[in-house]
Design a protein around this motif. Structure first.
Motif, mmCIF file in Angstrom:
data_model
loop_
_atom_site.group_PDB
_atom_site.id
_atom_site.type_symbol
_atom_site.label_atom_id
_atom_site.label_comp_id
_atom_site.label_asym_id
_atom_site.label_seq_id
_atom_site.Cartn_x
_atom_site.Cartn_y
_atom_site.Cartn_z
ATOM 1 N N ALA A 15 98.585 -1.209 60.378
ATOM 2 C CA ALA A 15 97.703 -1.488 59.423
ATOM 3 C C ALA A 15 96.452 -1.066 59.799
ATOM 4 O O ALA A 15 95.742 -0.260 59.160
ATOM 5 N N SER A 16 95.964 -0.907 60.999
ATOM 6 C CA SER A 16 94.698 -0.288 61.528
ATOM 7 C C SER A 16 94.824 1.253 61.514
ATOM 8 O O SER A 16 94.038 1.752 60.878
ATOM 9 N N VAL A 17 95.877 1.765 61.754
ATOM 10 C CA VAL A 17 96.273 3.263 61.742
ATOM 11 C C VAL A 17 96.049 3.705 60.317
ATOM 12 O O VAL A 17 95.581 4.646 60.136
ATOM 13 N N ASN A 18 96.670 2.700 59.344
ATOM 14 C CA ASN A 18 96.718 3.479 57.858
ATOM 15 C C ASN A 18 95.399 3.158 57.275
ATOM 16 O O ASN A 18 95.067 3.851 56.109
ATOM 17 N N THR A 19 94.701 2.213 57.520
ATOM 18 C CA THR A 19 93.351 1.713 56.889
ATOM 19 C C THR A 19 92.066 2.024 57.602
ATOM 20 O O THR A 19 90.848 1.915 56.864
ATOM 21 N N SER A 20 91.959 2.102 58.861
ATOM 22 C CA SER A 20 90.703 1.927 59.499
ATOM 23 C C SER A 20 90.303 3.353 59.971
ATOM 24 O O SER A 20 90.675 3.868 60.877
ATOM 25 N N ARG A 21 89.066 3.654 59.437
ATOM 26 C CA ARG A 21 88.482 5.049 59.879
ATOM 27 C C ARG A 21 87.796 4.734 61.315
ATOM 28 O O ARG A 21 87.653 5.674 61.970
ATOM 29 N N LEU A 22 87.367 3.684 61.673
ATOM 30 C CA LEU A 22 86.782 3.310 62.937
ATOM 31 C C LEU A 22 87.705 3.674 63.889
ATOM 32 O O LEU A 22 87.360 4.253 64.955
ATOM 33 N N LEU A 23 89.115 3.260 63.602
ATOM 34 C CA LEU A 23 90.019 3.359 64.624
ATOM 35 C C LEU A 23 90.282 4.917 65.090
ATOM 36 O O LEU A 23 90.550 5.414 66.125
ATOM 37 N N ALA A 24 90.445 5.859 63.930
ATOM 38 C CA ALA A 24 90.667 7.125 64.019
ATOM 39 C C ALA A 24 89.274 7.721 64.759
ATOM 40 O O ALA A 24 89.555 8.572 65.755
#
Length: 93
Positions: A15-24
């Motif tokens: 979910a984080s990979v798909n939705t979090s710009r902060l993670l990228a």
């Protein structure tokens, strides 16, 4: 806590990979420098810096969880209390 997490680590990461710009941003801009800093602190036996970097990284991990949609909540009241105790102890020490 021994309670089962509402969101598994695998599902949460997806979910984080798909939705979090902060993670990228974290993966490309923060982690490489942080790894250099924490490695240097470790090699220099600089526990104060090592501990601070570790706590900052944990904080940012949880910020990434909150940036995920829908947000993921791994921390609870006990977790937050432990963090406050650790910070108070570090100031005292």
């Amino acid at each position: 806590s021994d309670a089962k997490k509402d969101t598994s680590s695998t599902k949460g990461m997806t979910a984080s990979v798909n939705t979090s710009r902060l993670l990228a941003h974290r993966a490309t801009c923060v982690v490489p420098e942080r790894m250099e800093q924490i490695t240097e602190a470790y090699l220099n036996r600089d526990f104060e810096t090592f501990g601070q970097l570790t706590m900052q990284d944990s904080n940012q991990f949880h910020a990434t969880c909150l940036d995920t949609y829908p947000p993921i909540f791994y921390m609870n009241d006990t977790s937050r209390n432990v963090i406050q105790i650790i910070h108070a102890y570090n100031e005292w020490a």
